[in-house]
Scaffold this active site. Sequence first.
Site, mmCIF file in Angstrom:
data_model
loop_
_atom_site.group_PDB
_atom_site.id
_atom_site.type_symbol
_atom_site.label_atom_id
_atom_site.label_comp_id
_atom_site.label_asym_id
_atom_site.label_seq_id
_atom_site.Cartn_x
_atom_site.Cartn_y
_atom_site.Cartn_z
ATOM 1 N N CYS A 128 -10.097 -6.664 1.648
ATOM 2 C CA CYS A 128 -9.037 -5.904 2.421
ATOM 3 C C CYS A 128 -9.587 -4.651 3.166
ATOM 4 O O CYS A 128 -9.734 -3.507 2.599
ATOM 5 C CB CYS A 128 -7.750 -5.591 1.672
ATOM 6 S SG CYS A 128 -6.612 -4.549 2.724
ATOM 7 N N CYS B 150 -7.162 -1.507 3.370
ATOM 8 C CA CYS B 150 -7.124 -1.136 2.143
ATOM 9 C C CYS B 150 -8.300 -0.129 1.461
ATOM 10 O O CYS B 150 -8.214 0.874 1.064
ATOM 11 C CB CYS B 150 -6.838 -2.091 1.004
ATOM 12 S SG CYS B 150 -5.813 -3.380 1.555
ATOM 13 N N ASP B 151 -9.535 -0.427 1.778
ATOM 14 C CA ASP B 151 -10.661 0.095 1.057
ATOM 15 C C ASP B 151 -11.726 0.568 1.789
ATOM 16 O O ASP B 151 -12.728 0.971 1.269
ATOM 17 C CB ASP B 151 -11.365 -1.368 0.177
ATOM 18 C CG ASP B 151 -10.333 -1.972 -0.858
ATOM 19 O OD1 ASP B 151 -9.445 -0.992 -1.391
ATOM 20 O OD2 ASP B 151 -10.068 -2.881 -1.177
#
Length: 310
Positions: A134, A137-138
């Site tokens: 992701c 997300c990261d």
Amino acid sequence: MDNIRDVVIIGSGCAGHTAALYTARANLKPLVLEGHEPGGQLSLTTLVENFPGFPDGIQGPELIENMRKQAGRFGAQYQLGHVVSTDLSTRPFAINLGKETIHARTLIIASGASARWLGLPSEQALIGHGVSSCATCDGFFFSGKEIAVIGGGDSAMEEATFLTRFATKVTLIHRRDQFRASKIMLERAQNNPKVEFLADTVVEDVYDPAKQEVTALKLRNLKTGRVWDLPTSAMFLGIGHIPNARMFEGQLDTDQDGYLVTKNYVHTRVPGVYACGDVQDRRYRQAITAAGTGCMAALEAERFLEAQGE
Ligand code: NAP
């Protein structure tokens, strides 16, 4: 048996929310089981430019939150819960959440698909420590670092382009020299000066589980046989998804890759059980097509209940 729901929807991505909106508006008070990835894949993406109605695009998480609000406004109820197993052999159907079993007159399966991993032990050991599926997300954690992205489809192109916001360099590694990605997304990545392409190349190992961080990838060129280490701080996977259909094993038909088999768009082989979105669609896999089949499943559930006089 008390507390039998007219409609239970498994999954809260685009298909699930659309099915919830339609069944809520039919006054069926649907219960949506949100699963372990609430919001589905749209909640993990950035700008969505191909969902009609948003000429300037819309952020994926905002789009999915709007869908949830819209269904909620008409009475759809949401519950966090991971489906362990189901019994579809008799109606009402039983949906086992571990601590609780819910019964439903009709079931709409919109459980989507989850990220595919390479399957290397070192990769698995480093998930959350530099290995991720992701980018939204990261990606931020790797500001000012070099990043590798694996895959040759739209997801990989999107991730590679997005990650150039943070990374000093993104290396896109693909096992072939042909790309499944759409022309526009491929060109966007190719034209980005921070993205470098490595074709015909596979990852054989991820270093370094002992340090609990990604330091390099062991790569092999499939055409030349060359093996080398590429220093990198992170590896993002964009290699497709696996349908979330294991809880229906033995009860519903799946194809060789685990997708639920449907006929007449959304009908499973069990009357009253419908499947929509990425768990049954291996061909289109778009937000708009998931929404479309979510709508179809809702209308079929409504008709089924009506025909049963329920
Ligand atoms: P995909 O199109 O199936 O592409 C998966 C890629 O990963 C392929 O290049 C495949 O290589 C590679 N791959 C698969 N397993 C691998 C393995 N074990 N090791 C190395 N490489 C592997 O999946 P996707 O990119 O996730 O896209 C799925 C759907 O979502 C598509 O319909 C796409 O258009 C859509 N999508 C759209 C957008 C957008 O429009 N914004 C963004 C993302 C996704 P091979 O080609 O060699 O098989």
